[in-house]
Design an enzyme around this catalytic site. Structure first.
Site, PDB file in Angstrom:
ATOM      1  N   ALA B  59       0.908  -1.137  -0.103  1.00  0.00           N
ATOM      2  CA  ALA B  59       0.030   0.025  -0.004  1.00  0.00           C
ATOM      3  C   ALA B  59       1.054   1.113   0.059  1.00  0.00           C
ATOM      4  O   ALA B  59       1.522   1.583   1.017  1.00  0.00           O
ATOM      5  CB  ALA B  59      -0.937   0.025   1.132  1.00  0.00           C
ATOM      6  N   GLU B  60       1.036   1.900  -1.093  1.00  0.00           N
ATOM      7  CA  GLU B  60       1.775   2.862  -1.320  1.00  0.00           C
ATOM      8  C   GLU B  60       1.644   4.216  -0.399  1.00  0.00           C
ATOM      9  O   GLU B  60       2.383   4.816   0.134  1.00  0.00           O
ATOM     10  CB  GLU B  60       2.014   3.361  -2.675  1.00  0.00           C
ATOM     11  N   HIS B 129       4.768   1.790 -15.148  1.00  0.00           N
ATOM     12  CA  HIS B 129       6.155   1.800 -14.751  1.00  0.00           C
ATOM     13  C   HIS B 129       7.230   2.583 -15.172  1.00  0.00           C
ATOM     14  O   HIS B 129       7.935   2.806 -14.342  1.00  0.00           O
ATOM     15  CB  HIS B 129       6.500   0.014 -14.970  1.00  0.00           C
TER      16      HIS B 129
END
Lengths: 363, 325
Positions: B59-60, B129
């Site tokens: 969980a960033e 990304h």
């Protein structure tokens, strides 16, 4: 929505914990916390003081002398009772309404007013006072609380971190992330949700399919409890138990405190008559935390009208003095803002811009 | 001296600071036992223990919040966002919270957090990304943004970032991780934040770049040399704050400049540099300042990335256009 028996069983476990009923009568004798007469009186004193502060703040706001203010009347038992269960060296990470808790934890009143005004000196927390400034982004303080609790645990301190949000906050992703982190690392943290029934205007029933907010603890694998947030003894006892649990290494706790804000969401134009009925207001006013606790103390011969009058006068005087002190803090300058954007060396662009504003502000 | 890739130099910097300061913590998704998806933290948990180097839940925003809270209790975090495209999940915790902590507390609290994260095109990643999102960060007051272009700088800049008392976004271009080795001292040293480096001196035009585009600009400079054009190549190293003095000094000498970035064109670092040159040196210019950037789309599906990314030919062509203006 038809809920399965299994789900209903989970939801029904979260019954409201209460010690004093609306008439100030003890309904849960075994749970009455061990507090001296002086401590009981101090809790009442703080609730009275906070109610007066709230009235004065609303009036100062209307005169344009305060700035941002989120009224607290109705929530005094939740705020004062939970803070009273803390140790001075515990950390508090408040939401924007939770100014009374950080005041009683050590932030001077005039700084609370300066914070309301958006003056940087309001945020300069005195050394040794362990608080974060009131959070504006709903739920951001909850993930931060896991970090503070982790720091305390790493340092081997016998202290906890406590955070506050509202029923709306329990819809945020950060609410779950913070609880989940604290659970995964077994941290000494307490997550308080003051469920005052409305996230500005949206009722709690429309926020979630969950019957209670307390049950959201189950998903994170931590303890959860629903408490009568208008009952200061119940709030105190539940917070103390949650604190002890964290310190004993038995993980964080989610506390849902059922309460109500009598006033608007903030003083910036919210009109509660658009989303609440006067019947509902009246129903909750019958549960008033001050009325209930006053009766309890009067029955114990610990409280009198004269005593309360003294507190009211004291509060008014203190607020007057604090506003005066806040007025003396000087004008907030852009050069100050430039100076506090970074803690280390100022980048060249800001050095350059500082010179421009020195000129502009000296005019 | 040892020969190191950029990723080895990055690991070495973290090892140095973990040894140097017991308040330094290194954490993120897969950072502990696995040593990171690119092995940036390889061996660090074993060496420094699970209390100092550890895995987080996935969980960033939670990771950012953790760093913020640890700052309040005196810890110095090196948190990894597994790929920088995931920063959107952590945006409030970085830009809304830790970047404002010093301001919010009138200088009483600060967030000594290094946000390490891989990014950059050319390695055929899935979506979210590779995007160059440094412009979003550079526009955030309270943050510093560092992008190394080589192993030596990566180690020295990362040590500086970790020691800095403000939050630093440290972006590591994936294509540079293992593309070449160079000599990197094993002992500690720092490369200052906010200072550009002249990678190659020249007199006809200034090529101003950062990250992987520094290597492309150096190749372009070699090609230009064959055509008799002497190009100076500046590696910004830090995109916030910018080293304007070095840029202006170079442009005043060459009178021509091209700014190169892998990011999209609109409202980015290159746009700021062009504006700064116009503000400070417009009368020294013989031609408009050129820009080589990606187009204003998201980073594309892998199949299109070779065309989408700016390359040395684009840089050389733009430089000639500016010379011939």
């Amino acid at each position: 929505m038809e809920k399965t028996k299994e789900l209903q069983k989970v939801e029904e476990q979260f019954k409201t914990f209460q010690i004093l009923d609306e008439k100030g009568k003890v309904v849960n004798k075994d749970a009455v916390p061990d507090l001296s007469d002086e401590q009981l009186k101090e809790m009442m004193t703080r609730m009275v003081y906070t109610r007066i502060w709230d009235q004065r703040a609303i009036s100062l706001n209307r005169q344009g002398r305060l700035g941002f203010y989120a009224p607290v009347a109705g929530q005094e038992a939740s705020m004062i009772g939970s803070q009273y269960a803390l140790d001075k060296k515990d950390w508090i990470l408040p939401g924007y309404r939770d100014v009374p808790q950080i005041y009683y934890h050590g932030l001077p009143l005039h700084q609370a007013f300066l914070w309301s005004r958006g003056h940087f000196k309001g945020g300069q927390v005195p050394e040794g006072v362990r608080i974060m400034l009131p959070q504006i982004i709903i739920g951001a303080q909850i993930t931060q609380t896991a970090g503070v609790a982790m720091g305390l645990k790493k340092d081997g301190e016998e202290q906890i971190a406590i955070t506050y949000t509202g029923d709306g906050g329990a819809s945020q992703g950060d609410f779950y992330e913070g609880m989940n982190f604290a659970g995964a690392y077994n941290l000494p943290a307490v997550f308080v949700v003051q469920n005052n029934r409305f996230a500005i205007s949206v009722p709690v029933e429309e926020q979630s399919a969950a019957k209670t907010i307390a049950q959201k603890a189950v998903a994170a694998g931590i303890h959860g409890q629903q408490v009568d947030g208008m009952d200061i003894l119940a709030v105190y006892a539940a917070t103390k138990e949650a604190r002890d649990r964290g310190l004993e290494g038995n993980g964080p706790t989610l506390l849902e405190l059922l309460t109500y804000r009598y006033g608007p969401h903030t003083m910036a134009g919210d009109d509660p008559t658009r989303y609440r009925t006067s019947e509902e207001d009246e129903e909750w006013e019958k549960k008033d935390p001050l009325v209930r606790f006053r009766k309890f103390l009067e029955n114990k011969k610990l409280w009198s009208e004269e005593e309360e009058e003294k507190i009211v006068e004291q509060a008014k005087e203190d607020i007057k003095a604090a506003i005066k002190e806040a007025d003396g803090a000087g004008k907030q300058k852009v050069t100050d803002l430039i100076d506090i954007t970074y803690s280390d060396v100022k980048p060249a662009n800001l050095e350059e811009q500082r010179k421009e504003y020195e000129k502009k502000e000296s005019k | 001296m040892a020969q190191m890739t950029m990723i080895q130099a990055i690991t070495d910097a973290m090892r140095n600071e973990l040894s140097n300061d017991e308040k330094v913590l290194v954490y993120g998704e897969d950072v502990g036992k696995n040593g990171g998806v690119f092995r940036a933290t390889d061996g660090l948990q074993k060496e420094f223990g699970e209390e100092r180097v550890f895995d987080t839940p996935l969980a960033e925003s939670g990771i950012g919040g953790l760093a913020h809270g640890l700052s309040l209790t005196g810890y110095r975090s090196v948190m990894e966002l597994q790929f920088f495209g995931f920063v959107f999940e952590a945006f409030d915790s970085v830009a809304g919270q830790m970047a404002r902590l010093n301001y919010r507390s009138g200088g009483v609290y600060n967030a000594p957090v290094t946000i390490r994260s891989p990014f950059g095109g050319g390695v055929k990643t899935p979506e979210m990304h590779a995007d160059s999102l440094e412009g979003l960060m550079a526009q955030t007051p309270g943050l510093k943004v560092v992008i190394p272009s080589n192993p030596y700088d990566a180690k020295g800049l990362l040590i500086s970032a970790i020691r800095d008392n403000d939050p630093v976004v440290f972006l590591e271009h994936m294509k540079l991780y293992r593309s070449f080795r160079e000599e990197v001292p094993e002992e500690e040293y720092t490369v200052p934040l906010g200072k550009a480096d002249i990678k190659r001196e020249g007199s006809d035009i200034s090529l101003i770049a950062y990250g992987a585009m520094v290597q492309s600009s150096l190749k372009a400079a070699e090609a230009l040399e064959k055509d008799g054009i002497s190009a100076e190549v500046i590696d910004l190293r830090t995109v916030s704050p910018l080293d304007i003095d070095t840029i202006i000094e170079s442009v005043e000498k060459t009178n021509r400049a091209v700014v190169i970035q892998e990011a999209q064109k609109q409202a980015g670092v290159a746009a700021t540099i062009v504006a700064e040159i116009n503000d400070r040196a417009i009368l020294k210019l013989e031609a408009p300042v050129g820009r080589v950037t990606a187009p204003d789309t998201v980073f594309p599906f892998a199949a299109a990335e070779d065309v989408w990314l700016p390359n040395e030919k684009d840089i050389a062509a733009k430089a000639k256009e500016i010379i011939e203006f």
